[in-house]
Design an enzyme around this catalytic site. Structure first.
Site, PDB file in Angstrom:
ATOM      1  N   ARG A 185       0.858  -1.185   0.000  1.00 55.59           N
ATOM      2  CA  ARG A 185       0.000   0.000   0.000  1.00 55.59           C
ATOM      3  C   ARG A 185       0.902   1.244   0.000  1.00 55.59           C
ATOM      4  NH1 ARG A 185      -2.743   3.049   4.733  1.00 55.59           N
ATOM      5  NH2 ARG A 185      -3.871   4.581   3.522  1.00 55.59           N
TER       6      ARG A 185
ATOM      7  N   HIS B  11      -3.056  10.950   0.554  1.00 56.90           N
ATOM      8  CA  HIS B  11      -2.539  10.768   1.911  1.00 56.90           C
ATOM      9  C   HIS B  11      -2.012  12.124   2.399  1.00 56.90           C
ATOM     10  CE1 HIS B  11      -1.042   7.427   4.755  1.00 56.90           C
ATOM     11  NE2 HIS B  11      -0.720   8.553   5.353  1.00 56.90           N
TER      12      HIS B  11
ATOM     13  N   GLU C 115      -7.477   8.521   6.228  1.00 55.72           N
ATOM     14  CA  GLU C 115      -7.796   9.158   7.513  1.00 55.72           C
ATOM     15  C   GLU C 115      -8.330  10.587   7.363  1.00 55.72           C
ATOM     16  OE1 GLU C 115      -4.402   8.726  10.076  1.00 55.72           O
ATOM     17  OE2 GLU C 115      -4.573   6.557  10.128  1.00 55.72           O
TER      18      GLU C 115
ATOM     19  N   ASN D 209      -7.442   1.810   9.880  1.00 53.38           N
ATOM     20  CA  ASN D 209      -6.116   2.064  10.441  1.00 53.38           C
ATOM     21  C   ASN D 209      -6.253   2.080  11.957  1.00 53.38           C
ATOM     22  OD1 ASN D 209      -5.505   2.504   7.777  1.00 53.38           O
ATOM     23  ND2 ASN D 209      -4.913   4.638   8.015  1.00 53.38           N
TER      24      ASN D 209
ATOM     25  N   TYR E 280      -4.020   1.990  15.840  1.00 52.25           N
ATOM     26  CA  TYR E 280      -2.770   2.004  16.600  1.00 52.25           C
ATOM     27  C   TYR E 280      -2.955   1.843  18.094  1.00 52.25           C
ATOM     28  CZ  TYR E 280      -0.508   3.581  12.327  1.00 52.25           C
ATOM     29  OH  TYR E 280      -0.032   3.638  11.042  1.00 52.25           O
TER      30      TYR E 280
ATOM     31  N   GLU F  57      -3.564  -0.103   8.155  1.00 49.37           N
ATOM     32  CA  GLU F  57      -2.383   0.350   8.909  1.00 49.37           C
ATOM     33  C   GLU F  57      -2.468  -0.183  10.325  1.00 49.37           C
ATOM     34  OE1 GLU F  57      -1.368   4.543   9.087  1.00 49.37           O
ATOM     35  OE2 GLU F  57      -1.861   4.785   6.960  1.00 49.37           O
TER      36      GLU F  57
HETATM   37  C1  GAL Z   1      -1.238   7.162  10.462  1.00 49.10           C
HETATM   38  C2  GAL Z   1      -0.875   7.810   9.161  1.00 49.10           C
HETATM   39  C3  GAL Z   1       0.497   7.443   8.688  1.00 49.10           C
HETATM   40  C4  GAL Z   1       1.512   7.366   9.811  1.00 49.10           C
HETATM   41  C5  GAL Z   1       0.958   6.651  11.019  1.00 49.10           C
HETATM   42  C6  GAL Z   1       1.870   6.675  12.238  1.00 49.10           C
HETATM   43  O1  GAL Z   1      -2.289   7.816  11.055  1.00 49.10           O
HETATM   44  O2  GAL Z   1      -1.790   7.448   8.167  1.00 49.10           O
HETATM   45  O3  GAL Z   1       0.871   8.333   7.688  1.00 49.10           O
HETATM   46  O4  GAL Z   1       2.001   8.606  10.104  1.00 49.10           O
HETATM   47  O5  GAL Z   1      -0.246   7.219  11.407  1.00 49.10           O
HETATM   48  O6  GAL Z   1       1.763   7.875  12.896  1.00 49.10           O
END
Ligand code: GAL
Length: 499
Positions: A101, A147, A192, A334, A336, A401
Protein backbone atom coordinates in the site's frame (compact mmCIF):
# COMPACT_ATOMS: atom_id res chain seq x y z
CA UNK A 1 -4.06 9.47 16.37
CA UNK A 2 -5.92 11.77 18.70
CA UNK A 3 -2.40 13.11 19.10
CA UNK A 4 -3.43 16.68 19.53
CA UNK A 5 -6.18 15.79 21.96
CA UNK A 6 -3.65 13.95 24.10
CA UNK A 7 -1.34 16.91 24.18
CA UNK A 8 -4.14 19.10 25.46
CA UNK A 9 -5.56 16.98 28.21
CA UNK A 10 -3.49 13.94 28.87
CA UNK A 11 -1.15 15.14 31.54
CA UNK A 12 -3.90 15.80 34.05
CA UNK A 13 -5.77 12.56 33.71
CA UNK A 14 -5.14 9.08 35.03
CA UNK A 15 -7.48 6.24 34.22
CA UNK A 16 -8.45 3.22 36.21
CA UNK A 17 -7.24 -0.22 35.34
CA UNK A 18 -9.28 -2.39 33.01
CA UNK A 19 -7.54 -5.54 31.91
CA UNK A 20 -9.10 -7.38 28.98
CA UNK A 21 -6.24 -9.69 28.11
CA UNK A 22 -6.81 -13.36 27.68
CA UNK A 23 -4.75 -16.25 26.37
CA UNK A 24 -2.65 -16.20 23.26
CA UNK A 25 -4.46 -17.93 20.39
CA UNK A 26 -2.48 -20.43 18.35
CA UNK A 27 -4.20 -20.66 15.00
CA UNK A 28 -3.82 -19.58 11.41
CA UNK A 29 -5.67 -16.96 9.38
CA UNK A 30 -8.26 -17.91 6.77
CA UNK A 31 -6.88 -19.08 3.45
CA UNK A 32 -6.30 -16.15 1.10
CA UNK A 33 -5.83 -13.67 3.95
CA UNK A 34 -3.77 -10.78 2.56
CA UNK A 35 -0.56 -9.58 4.20
CA UNK A 36 1.06 -6.31 3.23
CA UNK A 37 2.97 -3.26 4.31
CA UNK A 38 2.42 0.46 3.74
CA UNK A 39 3.99 3.88 3.20
CA UNK A 40 2.81 7.23 1.89
CA UNK A 41 4.25 9.51 -0.78
CA UNK A 42 5.24 12.53 1.29
CA UNK A 43 6.75 10.37 4.02
CA UNK A 44 9.13 8.41 1.77
CA UNK A 45 9.54 9.78 -1.74
CA UNK A 46 11.62 12.92 -1.20
CA UNK A 47 12.38 14.52 -4.60
CA UNK A 48 9.97 17.22 -3.52
CA UNK A 49 10.68 19.41 -6.55
CA UNK A 50 12.34 16.91 -8.89
CA UNK A 51 11.26 16.32 -12.50
CA UNK A 52 8.36 18.74 -12.55
CA UNK A 53 6.61 17.88 -9.29
CA UNK A 54 4.42 20.69 -7.95
CA UNK A 55 4.43 21.94 -4.38
CA UNK A 56 2.09 20.30 -1.86
CA UNK A 57 0.73 21.66 1.40
CA UNK A 58 3.27 19.55 3.29
CA UNK A 59 6.13 21.02 1.22
CA UNK A 60 4.84 24.46 2.14
CA UNK A 61 4.28 23.54 5.80
CA UNK A 62 7.80 22.16 6.42
CA UNK A 63 9.44 25.12 4.67
CA UNK A 64 7.44 27.66 6.67
CA UNK A 65 9.41 30.24 8.71
CA UNK A 66 7.37 29.17 11.71
CA UNK A 67 8.75 25.78 12.80
CA UNK A 68 6.17 23.00 12.78
CA UNK A 69 8.40 19.90 12.89
CA UNK A 70 10.02 18.99 16.21
CA UNK A 71 13.49 18.31 14.81
CA UNK A 72 13.27 21.01 12.14
CA UNK A 73 13.43 18.35 9.43
CA UNK A 74 11.54 18.06 6.15
CA UNK A 75 10.46 15.39 3.68
CA UNK A 76 12.57 17.02 0.95
CA UNK A 77 14.69 13.88 0.65
CA UNK A 78 13.08 11.54 3.20
CA UNK A 79 13.89 7.93 2.17
CA UNK A 80 14.55 9.08 -1.41
CA UNK A 81 12.15 6.39 -2.59
CA UNK A 82 11.52 8.39 -5.76
CA UNK A 83 15.01 7.34 -6.79
CA UNK A 84 15.33 4.14 -4.75
CA UNK A 85 11.95 2.49 -5.35
CA UNK A 86 13.57 -0.69 -6.64
CA UNK A 87 15.24 -1.16 -3.26
CA UNK A 88 11.86 -0.82 -1.54
CA UNK A 89 10.35 -3.46 -3.81
CA UNK A 90 13.23 -5.81 -2.98
CA UNK A 91 12.46 -5.36 0.75
CA UNK A 92 8.79 -6.16 0.12
CA UNK A 93 9.73 -9.27 -1.80
CA UNK A 94 11.95 -10.38 1.04
CA UNK A 95 9.04 -10.03 3.48
CA UNK A 96 6.82 -12.18 1.28
CA UNK A 97 3.89 -9.72 1.30
CA UNK A 98 1.16 -10.11 -1.27
CA UNK A 99 0.53 -6.36 -1.62
CA UNK A 100 2.12 -2.97 -1.05
CA UNK A 101 0.00 0.00 0.00
CA UNK A 102 1.55 3.29 -1.14
CA UNK A 103 0.08 6.64 -2.08
CA UNK A 104 0.27 8.76 -5.20
CA UNK A 105 1.55 12.30 -4.86
CA UNK A 106 -1.22 14.33 -6.50
CA UNK A 107 1.16 17.24 -7.21
CA UNK A 108 3.73 14.91 -8.78
CA UNK A 109 1.10 13.87 -11.29
CA UNK A 110 -0.81 17.15 -11.62
CA UNK A 111 1.55 19.90 -10.39
CA UNK A 112 -1.08 22.60 -9.77
CA UNK A 113 -3.69 20.07 -8.61
CA UNK A 114 -5.94 21.18 -11.45
CA UNK A 115 -5.82 18.93 -14.49
CA UNK A 116 -6.91 21.84 -16.70
CA UNK A 117 -3.38 23.24 -16.18
CA UNK A 118 -1.72 20.04 -17.37
CA UNK A 119 -0.07 16.94 -15.97
CA UNK A 120 3.51 15.77 -15.41
CA UNK A 121 4.64 12.86 -17.59
CA UNK A 122 7.62 12.16 -15.29
CA UNK A 123 5.16 11.52 -12.46
CA UNK A 124 3.22 9.04 -14.57
CA UNK A 125 6.48 7.34 -15.50
CA UNK A 126 7.55 7.07 -11.87
CA UNK A 127 4.35 5.35 -10.74
CA UNK A 128 4.28 3.15 -13.83
CA UNK A 129 7.81 2.00 -13.01
CA UNK A 130 6.91 1.33 -9.39
CA UNK A 131 3.73 -0.55 -10.27
CA UNK A 132 5.48 -2.61 -12.94
CA UNK A 133 8.36 -3.43 -10.61
CA UNK A 134 5.91 -4.61 -7.96
CA UNK A 135 3.99 -6.80 -10.40
CA UNK A 136 7.21 -8.25 -11.80
CA UNK A 137 7.97 -9.36 -8.24
CA UNK A 138 4.55 -10.85 -7.61
CA UNK A 139 3.34 -8.00 -5.36
CA UNK A 140 -0.04 -6.33 -5.91
CA UNK A 141 -0.08 -2.52 -5.83
CA UNK A 142 -2.73 -1.14 -3.42
CA UNK A 143 -2.92 2.56 -4.05
CA UNK A 144 -4.06 5.45 -1.86
CA UNK A 145 -5.13 8.43 -3.94
CA UNK A 146 -4.76 10.98 -1.15
CA UNK A 147 -2.54 10.77 1.91
CA UNK A 148 -2.71 14.42 3.09
CA UNK A 149 -0.42 16.09 0.50
CA UNK A 150 -2.89 18.39 -1.26
CA UNK A 151 -1.35 20.39 -4.12
CA UNK A 152 -0.54 23.86 -2.81
CA UNK A 153 -2.21 25.34 -5.90
CA UNK A 154 -5.56 24.06 -4.60
CA UNK A 155 -4.86 25.33 -1.11
CA UNK A 156 -4.60 28.82 -2.63
CA UNK A 157 -8.30 28.44 -3.46
CA UNK A 158 -9.26 27.27 0.01
CA UNK A 159 -8.24 23.62 -0.29
CA UNK A 160 -10.59 21.28 1.54
CA UNK A 161 -12.72 24.24 2.64
CA UNK A 162 -13.82 24.99 -0.92
CA UNK A 163 -16.32 22.49 -2.30
CA UNK A 164 -14.71 22.87 -5.74
CA UNK A 165 -11.90 20.66 -4.38
CA UNK A 166 -14.30 17.74 -4.83
CA UNK A 167 -14.36 18.43 -8.60
CA UNK A 168 -10.57 18.55 -8.70
CA UNK A 169 -10.35 15.31 -6.70
CA UNK A 170 -12.86 13.65 -9.02
CA UNK A 171 -10.77 14.62 -12.08
CA UNK A 172 -7.55 13.49 -10.41
CA UNK A 173 -9.09 10.15 -9.42
CA UNK A 174 -10.40 9.60 -12.93
CA UNK A 175 -6.90 10.35 -14.26
CA UNK A 176 -5.33 7.84 -11.84
CA UNK A 177 -7.83 5.08 -12.72
CA UNK A 178 -7.27 5.76 -16.42
CA UNK A 179 -3.48 5.58 -16.29
CA UNK A 180 -2.93 2.93 -13.61
CA UNK A 181 -6.19 1.02 -13.24
CA UNK A 182 -5.26 -1.61 -15.81
CA UNK A 183 -2.78 -2.92 -13.19
CA UNK A 184 -4.02 -1.52 -9.86
CA UNK A 185 -6.96 -3.53 -8.52
CA UNK A 186 -7.15 -2.13 -4.98
CA UNK A 187 -7.74 1.59 -4.44
CA UNK A 188 -8.13 3.72 -1.35
CA UNK A 189 -9.67 7.15 -1.81
CA UNK A 190 -8.62 9.24 1.19
CA UNK A 191 -6.40 8.27 4.09
CA UNK A 192 -7.80 9.16 7.51
CA UNK A 193 -10.11 12.06 6.73
CA UNK A 194 -10.38 12.58 10.49
CA UNK A 195 -6.70 13.56 10.71
CA UNK A 196 -6.91 15.84 7.67
CA UNK A 197 -9.98 17.53 9.15
CA UNK A 198 -9.10 17.71 12.86
CA UNK A 199 -5.34 18.13 12.77
CA UNK A 200 -5.21 20.08 9.51
CA UNK A 201 -8.18 22.41 10.09
CA UNK A 202 -9.10 22.12 13.79
CA UNK A 203 -5.91 22.05 15.85
CA UNK A 204 -3.69 23.12 12.96
CA UNK A 205 -0.70 21.03 13.99
CA UNK A 206 -0.73 19.39 10.53
CA UNK A 207 -0.73 21.02 7.09
CA UNK A 208 -2.35 23.28 6.07
CA UNK A 209 -2.07 24.48 9.67
CA UNK A 210 -5.55 25.96 10.09
CA UNK A 211 -6.90 26.00 13.63
CA UNK A 212 -10.60 26.61 13.95
CA UNK A 213 -11.77 23.61 15.89
CA UNK A 214 -15.48 22.94 15.84
CA UNK A 215 -15.95 24.93 12.63
CA UNK A 216 -13.45 24.40 9.84
CA UNK A 217 -12.66 20.80 10.79
CA UNK A 218 -16.34 19.99 10.17
CA UNK A 219 -16.34 21.89 6.87
CA UNK A 220 -13.19 20.18 5.63
CA UNK A 221 -14.60 16.83 6.77
CA UNK A 222 -17.78 17.44 4.80
CA UNK A 223 -15.85 18.01 1.56
CA UNK A 224 -13.56 15.06 2.25
CA UNK A 225 -16.62 12.79 2.46
CA UNK A 226 -18.10 14.21 -0.74
CA UNK A 227 -14.74 13.84 -2.51
CA UNK A 228 -14.48 10.21 -1.44
CA UNK A 229 -17.96 9.53 -2.81
CA UNK A 230 -17.13 11.22 -6.12
CA UNK A 231 -14.09 8.99 -6.63
CA UNK A 232 -15.99 5.86 -5.66
CA UNK A 233 -18.80 6.59 -8.13
CA UNK A 234 -16.34 7.31 -10.94
CA UNK A 235 -14.62 4.02 -10.32
CA UNK A 236 -17.86 2.14 -9.90
CA UNK A 237 -19.56 3.52 -12.99
CA UNK A 238 -16.74 4.10 -15.41
CA UNK A 239 -13.87 1.75 -14.55
CA UNK A 240 -15.08 -1.19 -12.50
CA UNK A 241 -16.85 -2.86 -15.44
CA UNK A 242 -13.57 -3.20 -17.35
CA UNK A 243 -10.93 -2.98 -14.63
CA UNK A 244 -12.72 -5.12 -12.04
CA UNK A 245 -11.01 -3.76 -8.91
CA UNK A 246 -12.26 -2.55 -5.54
CA UNK A 247 -12.16 0.79 -3.76
CA UNK A 248 -12.77 2.14 -0.26
CA UNK A 249 -12.06 4.76 2.39
CA UNK A 250 -9.36 4.49 5.12
CA UNK A 251 -10.52 5.40 8.61
CA UNK A 252 -8.43 6.35 11.56
CA UNK A 253 -9.76 4.27 14.45
CA UNK A 254 -9.01 4.08 18.15
CA UNK A 255 -11.02 2.12 20.66
CA UNK A 256 -12.58 4.32 23.33
CA UNK A 257 -13.12 2.41 26.57
CA UNK A 258 -15.31 3.98 29.29
CA UNK A 259 -13.10 5.35 32.05
CA UNK A 260 -15.46 4.01 34.72
CA UNK A 261 -18.60 1.89 34.60
CA UNK A 262 -20.68 4.95 35.42
CA UNK A 263 -23.42 5.14 32.70
CA UNK A 264 -22.33 8.70 31.86
CA UNK A 265 -18.85 7.46 30.97
CA UNK A 266 -20.26 4.46 29.11
CA UNK A 267 -22.35 6.82 26.98
CA UNK A 268 -19.34 9.14 26.57
CA UNK A 269 -17.26 6.26 25.21
CA UNK A 270 -19.92 5.30 22.67
CA UNK A 271 -20.30 8.96 21.72
CA UNK A 272 -16.54 9.21 21.28
CA UNK A 273 -16.64 6.28 18.85
CA UNK A 274 -19.31 8.09 16.87
CA UNK A 275 -17.40 11.38 16.86
CA UNK A 276 -14.21 9.61 15.79
CA UNK A 277 -15.32 6.79 13.47
CA UNK A 278 -19.02 7.50 12.89
CA UNK A 279 -18.35 11.06 11.66
CA UNK A 280 -16.91 9.61 8.44
CA UNK A 281 -18.22 6.07 8.75
CA UNK A 282 -21.94 6.63 9.25
CA UNK A 283 -22.53 8.61 6.03
CA UNK A 284 -20.84 5.89 3.99
CA UNK A 285 -21.38 2.56 5.77
CA UNK A 286 -24.65 2.82 7.72
CA UNK A 287 -28.05 1.80 6.36
CA UNK A 288 -29.50 5.31 6.66
CA UNK A 289 -26.45 7.41 5.73
CA UNK A 290 -25.81 10.96 7.03
CA UNK A 291 -23.84 11.92 10.16
CA UNK A 292 -24.51 9.94 13.36
CA UNK A 293 -27.64 11.20 15.15
CA UNK A 294 -25.72 11.77 18.38
CA UNK A 295 -23.16 13.92 16.59
CA UNK A 296 -25.82 16.04 14.91
CA UNK A 297 -27.59 16.46 18.24
CA UNK A 298 -24.53 17.40 20.33
CA UNK A 299 -23.00 19.80 17.79
CA UNK A 300 -26.36 21.51 17.30
CA UNK A 301 -26.82 21.84 21.06
CA UNK A 302 -23.40 23.42 21.65
CA UNK A 303 -23.71 25.64 18.58
CA UNK A 304 -27.00 27.06 19.92
CA UNK A 305 -25.55 27.48 23.39
CA UNK A 306 -22.63 29.42 21.94
CA UNK A 307 -24.97 31.72 19.96
CA UNK A 308 -24.39 30.30 16.48
CA UNK A 309 -27.48 30.77 14.31
CA UNK A 310 -27.27 27.18 13.11
CA UNK A 311 -25.32 24.02 13.81
CA UNK A 312 -21.60 24.25 13.05
CA UNK A 313 -21.87 20.75 11.56
CA UNK A 314 -22.69 21.12 7.84
CA UNK A 315 -25.78 19.36 6.52
CA UNK A 316 -26.00 16.92 3.66
CA UNK A 317 -28.94 17.35 1.28
CA UNK A 318 -31.15 14.26 0.85
CA UNK A 319 -29.56 13.80 -2.60
CA UNK A 320 -26.08 13.89 -1.09
CA UNK A 321 -27.04 11.41 1.61
CA UNK A 322 -28.22 8.99 -1.07
CA UNK A 323 -25.12 9.67 -3.20
CA UNK A 324 -22.63 9.06 -0.34
CA UNK A 325 -24.36 6.08 1.27
CA UNK A 326 -22.95 2.71 0.24
CA UNK A 327 -19.82 4.08 -1.47
CA UNK A 328 -17.59 1.26 -0.32
CA UNK A 329 -16.29 -2.16 -1.22
CA UNK A 330 -14.68 -2.68 2.22
CA UNK A 331 -13.88 -0.73 5.38
CA UNK A 332 -10.22 0.36 5.33
CA UNK A 333 -9.25 0.45 8.99
CA UNK A 334 -6.12 2.06 10.44
CA UNK A 335 -5.51 1.30 14.09
CA UNK A 336 -2.77 2.00 16.60
CA UNK A 337 -4.06 2.57 20.11
CA UNK A 338 -6.89 2.79 22.65
CA UNK A 339 -7.99 5.57 24.98
CA UNK A 340 -10.30 6.02 27.94
CA UNK A 341 -13.35 8.23 27.58
CA UNK A 342 -14.92 10.21 30.41
CA UNK A 343 -18.04 12.34 30.28
CA UNK A 344 -17.06 15.98 30.63
CA UNK A 345 -16.70 19.40 29.05
CA UNK A 346 -13.48 20.47 27.42
CA UNK A 347 -12.89 24.10 28.49
CA UNK A 348 -12.53 25.74 25.04
CA UNK A 349 -15.54 26.67 22.90
CA UNK A 350 -16.26 26.13 20.17
CA UNK A 351 -14.32 22.93 19.82
CA UNK A 352 -14.76 19.47 18.44
CA UNK A 353 -13.87 17.84 21.77
CA UNK A 354 -16.30 20.00 23.71
CA UNK A 355 -19.05 19.20 21.22
CA UNK A 356 -18.64 15.53 22.03
CA UNK A 357 -18.53 16.16 25.80
CA UNK A 358 -15.65 13.73 26.01
CA UNK A 359 -12.51 13.92 28.11
CA UNK A 360 -10.00 11.41 26.70
CA UNK A 361 -7.11 9.95 28.67
CA UNK A 362 -4.87 6.92 28.96
CA UNK A 363 -4.62 4.36 31.68
CA UNK A 364 -1.15 5.05 33.04
CA UNK A 365 -0.45 1.33 33.29
CA UNK A 366 -0.64 0.91 29.52
CA UNK A 367 2.88 0.64 28.07
CA UNK A 368 4.11 3.76 26.29
CA UNK A 369 5.77 4.07 22.89
CA UNK A 370 7.98 6.82 21.49
CA UNK A 371 4.81 8.61 20.31
CA UNK A 372 2.85 10.36 23.08
CA UNK A 373 -0.45 9.39 21.46
CA UNK A 374 0.34 5.67 21.09
CA UNK A 375 0.04 3.28 24.04
CA UNK A 376 0.17 -0.49 23.66
CA UNK A 377 -3.35 -1.83 24.25
CA UNK A 378 -3.76 -4.95 22.09
CA UNK A 379 -7.27 -5.90 23.29
CA UNK A 380 -8.55 -2.55 21.97
CA UNK A 381 -7.79 -3.75 18.45
CA UNK A 382 -10.11 -6.73 18.85
CA UNK A 383 -12.77 -4.46 20.32
CA UNK A 384 -12.58 -1.89 17.55
CA UNK A 385 -12.81 -4.62 14.90
CA UNK A 386 -15.92 -5.93 16.63
CA UNK A 387 -17.37 -2.42 16.99
CA UNK A 388 -16.97 -1.64 13.28
CA UNK A 389 -18.34 -5.02 12.25
CA UNK A 390 -21.40 -4.68 14.50
CA UNK A 391 -22.00 -1.05 13.63
CA UNK A 392 -21.78 -1.56 9.88
CA UNK A 393 -23.54 -4.84 9.34
CA UNK A 394 -20.55 -7.16 9.07
CA UNK A 395 -18.72 -5.05 6.46
CA UNK A 396 -15.49 -6.68 5.18
CA UNK A 397 -12.66 -4.96 7.06
CA UNK A 398 -9.29 -4.38 5.47
CA UNK A 399 -6.72 -3.39 8.11
CA UNK A 400 -4.74 -0.83 6.14
CA UNK A 401 -2.38 0.35 8.91
CA UNK A 402 -1.16 -0.91 12.27
CA UNK A 403 2.21 -0.27 13.85
CA UNK A 404 4.41 0.87 16.70
CA UNK A 405 6.66 3.90 17.28
CA UNK A 406 10.08 3.60 18.84
CA UNK A 407 13.07 5.92 19.06
CA UNK A 408 15.61 6.13 16.22
CA UNK A 409 18.10 3.47 15.25
CA UNK A 410 16.75 0.42 17.06
CA UNK A 411 17.60 -2.55 14.90
CA UNK A 412 16.72 -5.23 17.46
CA UNK A 413 13.28 -3.71 17.96
CA UNK A 414 11.83 -6.15 20.48
CA UNK A 415 9.10 -3.74 21.57
CA UNK A 416 7.81 -3.60 17.99
CA UNK A 417 7.93 -7.40 17.75
CA UNK A 418 5.91 -7.63 20.97
CA UNK A 419 3.43 -5.05 19.69
CA UNK A 420 2.90 -6.89 16.41
CA UNK A 421 2.67 -10.27 18.14
CA UNK A 422 -0.07 -9.14 20.49
CA UNK A 423 -2.00 -6.96 18.02
CA UNK A 424 -1.99 -9.53 15.22
CA UNK A 425 -3.10 -12.14 17.72
CA UNK A 426 -6.03 -9.96 18.82
CA UNK A 427 -7.00 -9.62 15.17
CA UNK A 428 -6.90 -13.41 14.87
CA UNK A 429 -9.25 -13.67 17.87
CA UNK A 430 -11.63 -11.19 16.25
CA UNK A 431 -11.75 -13.40 13.17
CA UNK A 432 -11.73 -16.86 14.72
CA UNK A 433 -13.55 -16.32 18.01
CA UNK A 434 -15.87 -13.41 17.17
CA UNK A 435 -16.57 -14.02 13.48
CA UNK A 436 -15.42 -10.59 12.27
CA UNK A 437 -14.76 -10.52 8.53
CA UNK A 438 -11.19 -9.18 8.30
CA UNK A 439 -9.76 -9.70 4.81
CA UNK A 440 -6.23 -8.35 5.11
CA UNK A 441 -3.60 -6.71 7.29
CA UNK A 442 -1.04 -3.98 6.59
CA UNK A 443 1.99 -3.26 8.76
CA UNK A 444 2.84 0.43 9.07
CA UNK A 445 5.47 0.97 7.92
CA UNK A 446 7.77 -0.77 5.47
CA UNK A 447 10.63 1.63 6.20
CA UNK A 448 11.45 4.32 8.74
CA UNK A 449 10.20 7.60 7.29
CA UNK A 450 9.21 11.21 7.84
CA UNK A 451 6.73 10.95 10.69
CA UNK A 452 4.89 14.22 10.07
CA UNK A 453 5.42 16.73 12.91
CA UNK A 454 7.65 14.25 14.74
CA UNK A 455 10.09 14.42 11.82
CA UNK A 456 12.63 11.60 12.17
CA UNK A 457 12.38 11.37 15.98
CA UNK A 458 9.86 8.51 15.89
CA UNK A 459 10.32 5.38 13.82
CA UNK A 460 7.71 2.94 12.55
CA UNK A 461 9.70 0.91 10.02
CA UNK A 462 10.23 -2.82 9.68
CA UNK A 463 13.43 -1.67 7.98
CA UNK A 464 15.77 0.93 9.39
CA UNK A 465 16.78 3.85 7.17
CA UNK A 466 19.98 5.78 7.86
CA UNK A 467 18.95 9.40 7.30
CA UNK A 468 22.51 10.64 7.83
CA UNK A 469 23.77 8.73 4.82
CA UNK A 470 23.00 10.29 1.42
CA UNK A 471 22.45 6.79 0.03
CA UNK A 472 19.73 6.17 2.62
CA UNK A 473 20.69 2.52 3.21
CA UNK A 474 17.92 0.20 4.46
CA UNK A 475 18.63 -2.46 7.13
CA UNK A 476 16.18 -5.13 8.30
CA UNK A 477 15.10 -4.91 11.93
CA UNK A 478 14.09 -7.88 14.09
CA UNK A 479 10.47 -6.99 13.33
CA UNK A 480 11.05 -7.62 9.60
CA UNK A 481 12.17 -11.19 10.35
CA UNK A 482 9.23 -11.62 12.71
CA UNK A 483 6.65 -10.35 10.21
CA UNK A 484 8.14 -12.47 7.45
CA UNK A 485 7.61 -15.56 9.64
CA UNK A 486 4.00 -14.61 10.45
CA UNK A 487 3.31 -14.24 6.73
CA UNK A 488 5.02 -17.54 5.89
CA UNK A 489 3.00 -19.31 8.62
CA UNK A 490 -0.19 -17.35 7.84
CA UNK A 491 -0.48 -16.70 11.58
CA UNK A 492 0.60 -18.52 14.68
CA UNK A 493 0.47 -22.31 14.19
CA UNK A 494 0.40 -24.30 17.41
CA UNK A 495 3.80 -24.82 19.05
CA UNK A 496 5.04 -28.42 19.30
CA UNK A 497 3.63 -30.19 22.38
CA UNK A 498 5.86 -30.08 25.47
CA UNK A 499 7.34 -33.44 26.44
C1 GAL B 1 -1.24 7.16 10.46
C2 GAL B 1 -0.88 7.81 9.16
C3 GAL B 1 0.50 7.44 8.69
C4 GAL B 1 1.51 7.37 9.81
C5 GAL B 1 0.96 6.65 11.02
C6 GAL B 1 1.87 6.68 12.24
O1 GAL B 1 -2.29 7.82 11.06
O2 GAL B 1 -1.79 7.45 8.17
O3 GAL B 1 0.87 8.33 7.69
O4 GAL B 1 2.00 8.61 10.10
O5 GAL B 1 -0.25 7.22 11.41
O6 GAL B 1 1.76 7.88 12.90
Amino acid sequence: MVRAICLFVLAILVGHSSCQDDEFLYDTFPEGFMWGSATSAYQIEGAWDQDGKGESIWDRFVHDDVPHIVDGSTGDVACDSYNLYQEDVALLKNLGVSFYRFSLSWSRLIPSGDLRHGFNQAGIDYYNNLINELLANGIQPAVTLYHWDLPQGLQEHGGWLNVSVTDRFAEYSDFAFLFFGDRVKTWFTINEPWVQAVQGHGFGDFAPGINQSGILDYQAGHNLILAHARAWHIYDGKYRPTQGGRIGFNMYTSFLEPKTDNPDDVFAAERAMQFLIGWFGHPVYSQDGDYPAVMKEFVAFHSAEEGFPESRLPQFTPEEIAYVKGTYDFFGLNHYTTMLAENGLFPYAPSYIRDGEIIPSFNESWPESAAIWLRVVPWGFRKVLNWVSNEYNGVPIFVTENGYADSPDQIDDVDRVNYYTSYINEMLKAIKLDGVNVIGYTAWSLIDNFEWTAGYTERFGLYHVDFNDPLRPRTPKSSAAFYKQVIADNGFPAPPPKL
